[in-house]
Design an enzyme around this catalytic site. Structure first.
Site, PDB file in Angstrom:
ATOM      1  N   LYS A   1      52.750  44.695  45.125  1.00 14.38           N
ATOM      2  CA  LYS A   1      53.183  43.903  44.330  1.00 14.38           C
ATOM      3  C   LYS A   1      54.791  43.934  43.955  1.00 14.38           C
ATOM      4  CE  LYS A   1      48.753  42.605  42.267  1.00 14.38           C
ATOM      5  NZ  LYS A   1      47.974  42.513  40.900  1.00 14.38           N
TER       6      LYS A   1
ATOM      7  N   TYR B   1      45.464  32.676  43.863  1.00 14.58           N
ATOM      8  CA  TYR B   1      44.946  33.155  42.612  1.00 14.58           C
ATOM      9  C   TYR B   1      44.380  32.016  41.784  1.00 14.58           C
ATOM     10  CZ  TYR B   1      47.078  37.802  42.697  1.00 14.58           C
ATOM     11  OH  TYR B   1      47.624  39.110  43.154  1.00 14.58           O
TER      12      TYR B   1
ATOM     13  N   PHE C   1      46.112  34.614  31.363  1.00 19.26           N
ATOM     14  CA  PHE C   1      47.313  35.238  32.021  1.00 19.26           C
ATOM     15  C   PHE C   1      47.763  34.708  33.207  1.00 19.26           C
ATOM     16  CE2 PHE C   1      43.414  37.624  33.288  1.00 19.26           C
ATOM     17  CZ  PHE C   1      43.656  37.485  34.612  1.00 19.26           C
TER      18      PHE C   1
ATOM     19  N   ARG D   1      39.417  49.763  47.632  1.00 20.79           N
ATOM     20  CA  ARG D   1      39.490  49.712  46.154  1.00 20.79           C
ATOM     21  C   ARG D   1      39.399  51.143  45.514  1.00 20.79           C
ATOM     22  NH1 ARG D   1      38.742  44.915  44.372  1.00 20.79           N
ATOM     23  NH2 ARG D   1      37.860  45.347  42.496  1.00 20.79           N
TER      24      ARG D   1
ATOM     25  N   THR E   1      41.672  48.528  37.979  1.00 23.95           N
ATOM     26  CA  THR E   1      42.683  47.573  37.708  1.00 23.95           C
ATOM     27  C   THR E   1      43.856  48.054  36.541  1.00 23.95           C
ATOM     28  OG1 THR E   1      41.084  45.835  38.446  1.00 23.95           O
ATOM     29  CG2 THR E   1      43.161  44.865  37.239  1.00 23.95           C
TER      30      THR E   1
ATOM     31  N   ARG F   1      47.234  53.349  41.571  1.00 24.38           N
ATOM     32  CA  ARG F   1      47.510  52.846  40.307  1.00 24.38           C
ATOM     33  C   ARG F   1      47.647  53.772  39.106  1.00 24.38           C
ATOM     34  NH1 ARG F   1      43.208  47.985  41.054  1.00 24.38           N
ATOM     35  NH2 ARG F   1      44.771  46.478  41.770  1.00 24.38           N
TER      36      ARG F   1
ATOM     37  N   ASN G   1      50.460  46.109  38.164  1.00 23.86           N
ATOM     38  CA  ASN G   1      49.859  47.221  38.725  1.00 23.86           C
ATOM     39  C   ASN G   1      49.806  47.574  40.065  1.00 23.86           C
ATOM     40  OD1 ASN G   1      48.344  45.010  39.700  1.00 23.86           O
ATOM     41  ND2 ASN G   1      46.192  45.558  38.883  1.00 23.86           N
TER      42      ASN G   1
ATOM     43  N   HIS H   1      47.327  44.733  44.982  1.00 23.18           N
ATOM     44  CA  HIS H   1      46.077  43.737  45.016  1.00 23.18           C
ATOM     45  C   HIS H   1      45.056  44.208  46.070  1.00 23.18           C
ATOM     46  CE1 HIS H   1      43.477  40.574  45.193  1.00 23.18           C
ATOM     47  NE2 HIS H   1      43.600  40.363  46.638  1.00 23.18           N
TER      48      HIS H   1
ATOM     49  N   GLU I   1      41.347  35.705  51.964  1.00 25.11           N
ATOM     50  CA  GLU I   1      42.599  35.951  51.612  1.00 25.11           C
ATOM     51  C   GLU I   1      43.460  36.322  52.911  1.00 25.11           C
ATOM     52  OE1 GLU I   1      41.310  37.983  47.373  1.00 25.11           O
ATOM     53  OE2 GLU I   1      42.192  39.193  48.838  1.00 25.11           O
TER      54      GLU I   1
HETATM   55  P1  CMP Z   1      44.717  41.223  41.318  1.00 28.99           P
HETATM   56  O1  CMP Z   1      43.851  42.328  41.896  1.00 28.99           O
HETATM   57  O2  CMP Z   1      45.852  40.922  41.996  1.00 28.99           O
HETATM   58  O3  CMP Z   1      43.848  39.957  40.647  1.00 28.99           O
HETATM   59  C1  CMP Z   1      44.149  39.312  39.544  1.00 28.99           C
HETATM   60  C2  CMP Z   1      45.182  39.913  38.589  1.00 28.99           C
HETATM   61  O4  CMP Z   1      45.256  39.449  37.456  1.00 28.99           O
HETATM   62  C3  CMP Z   1      44.957  41.459  38.875  1.00 28.99           C
HETATM   63  O5  CMP Z   1      44.995  41.990  39.825  1.00 28.99           O
HETATM   64  C4  CMP Z   1      45.965  42.036  37.296  1.00 28.99           C
HETATM   65  O6  CMP Z   1      47.000  42.540  37.846  1.00 28.99           O
HETATM   66  C5  CMP Z   1      46.014  40.581  36.614  1.00 28.99           C
HETATM   67  N1  CMP Z   1      45.469  40.651  35.423  1.00 28.99           N
HETATM   68  C6  CMP Z   1      44.139  41.021  34.941  1.00 28.99           C
HETATM   69  N2  CMP Z   1      44.072  41.032  33.793  1.00 28.99           N
HETATM   70  C7  CMP Z   1      45.242  41.004  33.134  1.00 28.99           C
HETATM   71  C8  CMP Z   1      46.043  40.630  31.897  1.00 28.99           C
HETATM   72  N3  CMP Z   1      45.064  40.772  30.729  1.00 28.99           N
HETATM   73  N4  CMP Z   1      47.290  40.396  31.841  1.00 28.99           N
HETATM   74  C9  CMP Z   1      47.934  40.223  32.964  1.00 28.99           C
HETATM   75  N5  CMP Z   1      47.701  40.121  34.263  1.00 28.99           N
HETATM   76  C10 CMP Z   1      46.348  40.462  34.286  1.00 28.99           C
END
Ligand code: CMP
Length: 139
Positions: A10, A50, A58, A86, A92, A103, A113, A116, A127
């Site tokens: 990312k 997404y 968010f 994973r 996450t 992470r 983070n 993905h 995907e």
């Molecule tokens: P990802 O696996 O890319 O899929 C959805 C993304 O939403 C997740 O990683 C996070 O980076 C993001 N995400 C999840 N919760 C939050 C949050 N509370 N605020 C901002 N981003 C979020």
């Protein structure tokens, strides 16, 4: 069984020049990078990718972040690749991520983070297909 999963390095990670360090974590875990391209995602691409999160509070922030700088799109291949990926990504929320995970090592917040990864084999297929043509993947 040998499986494929989809990965994104990312913007927070590409901004800090961490592509190689993150790829080393993946490769050390036995994952093989069988496709990889660096792109600047458009808003339309990020919104489509997404779509399942479109009702989340968010969502706007997520699309904004994912289009803010280049990302590295990847297909990773290996034994049990979805679960293995994973595991090496970690939770996450970086505050909950285990030692040695991407992470824990690099992520800055739940949004920024660093990586993905697909959450299932079905998501991985969808995907991968969203961003790669079959001939771009060389196993
Ligand atoms: P990802 O696996 O890319 O899929 C959805 C993304 O939403 C997740 O990683 C996070 O980076 C993001 N995400 C999840 N919760 C939050 C949050 N509370 N605020 C901002 N981003 C979020």
């Amino acid at each position: 069984a040998i499986q494929r999963t989809f990965s994104i390095i990312k913007p927070d990670a590409t901004n800090r020049n961490l592509t190689g360090k993150i790829n080393a974590v993946f490769e050390d875990a036995g994952l093989r990078i069988v496709a990889q391209k660096r792109v600047r995602m458009t808003a339309a691409q990020a919104e489509g990718f997404y779509a399942e999160h479109s009702e989340r509070p968010f969502f706007g922030e997520l699309v904004e972040f994912m289009t803010s700088a280049p990302v590295v799109l990847q297909v990773l291949q290996g034994e049990n690749a979805v679960l293995k990926h994973r595991e090496v990504m970690g939770a996450t929320n970086p505050a909950e991520a285990a030692e040695g995970t991407v992470r824990k090592l690099f992520a800055q917040s739940i949004g920024e983070n660093s990586v993905h990864g697909s959450d299932s084999a079905e998501s991985a297929a969808r995907e991968i297909n969203y961003f790669f043509r079959p001939e771009e993947i060389v196993g």
